[in-house]
Motif scaffolding. Structure first.
Motif, PDB file in Angstrom:
ATOM      1  N   LEU A  52      27.849  -5.267  20.402  1.00 14.89           N
ATOM      2  CA  LEU A  52      27.589  -4.628  19.113  1.00 14.89           C
ATOM      3  C   LEU A  52      27.279  -3.150  19.279  1.00 14.89           C
ATOM      4  CD1 LEU A  52      25.489  -7.394  17.309  1.00 14.89           C
ATOM      5  CD2 LEU A  52      27.805  -6.654  16.747  1.00 14.89           C
ATOM      6  N   ASP A  53      26.568  -2.788  20.341  1.00 13.69           N
ATOM      7  CA  ASP A  53      26.283  -1.372  20.609  1.00 13.69           C
ATOM      8  C   ASP A  53      27.578  -0.596  20.835  1.00 13.69           C
ATOM      9  OD1 ASP A  53      23.573  -1.712  20.340  1.00 13.69           O
ATOM     10  OD2 ASP A  53      23.205  -1.971  22.483  1.00 13.69           O
TER      11      ASP A  53
ATOM     12  N   GLU B  58      29.363  -0.204  17.542  1.00 17.99           N
ATOM     13  CA  GLU B  58      28.727   0.809  16.694  1.00 17.99           C
ATOM     14  C   GLU B  58      29.237   2.201  17.043  1.00 17.99           C
ATOM     15  OE1 GLU B  58      24.297   2.183  15.143  1.00 17.99           O
ATOM     16  OE2 GLU B  58      24.481   0.887  16.891  1.00 17.99           O
TER      17      GLU B  58
ATOM     18  N   GLU C 296      31.307   4.665  14.415  1.00 23.72           N
ATOM     19  CA  GLU C 296      30.934   6.042  14.119  1.00 23.72           C
ATOM     20  C   GLU C 296      32.070   7.001  14.461  1.00 23.72           C
ATOM     21  OE1 GLU C 296      28.284   7.037  12.429  1.00 23.72           O
ATOM     22  OE2 GLU C 296      27.903   4.887  12.227  1.00 23.72           O
TER      23      GLU C 296
END
Length: 224
Positions: A49-50, A53, A57
């Motif tokens: 998930l990091d 993300e 972005e």
């Protein structure tokens, strides 16, 4: 006889106790292993998930860059159509160039890029207030060009971290601070575009006045 039965049960119980302890220990070890496995899975999912993300972005930044590129292209096409050079070519050439410019503008407008900004109620209200303040000045551009330019510069000074060349509109600055970060950037870009267009308009007006003056001087010279 009874004593023999008691001894046999005691012996059987003694044999079963290690087996139960062994089974119980196996269950504890199994629970321990399961807990460790769940922690590993959770860690891997969090890491994924990091990474996603960061990609999200980057995706939003790329879309925002495309939005800006579209605005720049439209502005450049518009400036060419309204440039002084377009006024100093033949009618046929001007018509042909305008057809090309209109075609390019139409193709640019077919590209739809939209990056929605997540705002809370206060940020939404601040954005509407800031937009209204800019629109009020734009609507009065034709009434007093120089005053409108000075007011827009004071608004722009409230959006930049650089030392402004003139006064800052403190009220507008407090409104902009209440906006979302992405909206703050868009407000600044809009003011930059407006000031560029005003500068180009002033240059066009100056050139036009200079040409009129030159024509008048030429006519006076011929009369003399």
């Amino acid at each position: 006889m009874a004593q023999a039965r008691i001894s046999a049960k005691a012996s059987e119980g003694a044999q079963q106790q290690p087996q139960q302890q062994q089974q119980s220990g196996g269950q504890l070890r199994g629970r321990f292993y399961r807990s460790t496995s769940m922690a590993d899975r959770s860690s891997r999912l969090l890491e994924n998930l990091d990474q996603l993300e960061l990609r999200v972005e980057a995706f939003r930044d790329a879309a925002s860059a495309m939005e800006q590129e579209k605005e720049i292209l439209l502005e450049m096409i518009h400036n060419i159509q309204n440039s002084q050079d377009m006024r100093h070519i033949s009618e046929g050439e001007r018509e042909e160039l305008n057809l090309t410019a209109n075609r390019l503008m139409g193709r640019t407008l077919t590209v739809e890029v939209s990056v929605e900004t997540i705002r809370n109620a206060q940020q939404q209200e601040s954005l509407l207030h800031a937009t209204k303040m800019i629109d009020e000045i734009v609507n009065k551009l034709l009434d007093d060009l120089e005053d409108a330019k000075m007011r827009l510069m004071s608004l722009y000074g409230a959006c930049t971290s650089d030392v402004p060349a003139g006064p800052i509109d403190q009220k507008f600055q407090s409104v902009v601070i209440g906006c979302a970060i992405e909206d703050q950037k868009k407000i600044k870009r809009r003011l930059e575009t407006l000031l560029r267009n005003l500068e180009n308009s002033e240059k066009s007006i100056t050139l036009l006045e200079h040409q009129k003056s030159s024509v008048r001087q030429s006519c006076n010279t011929k009369q003399d």
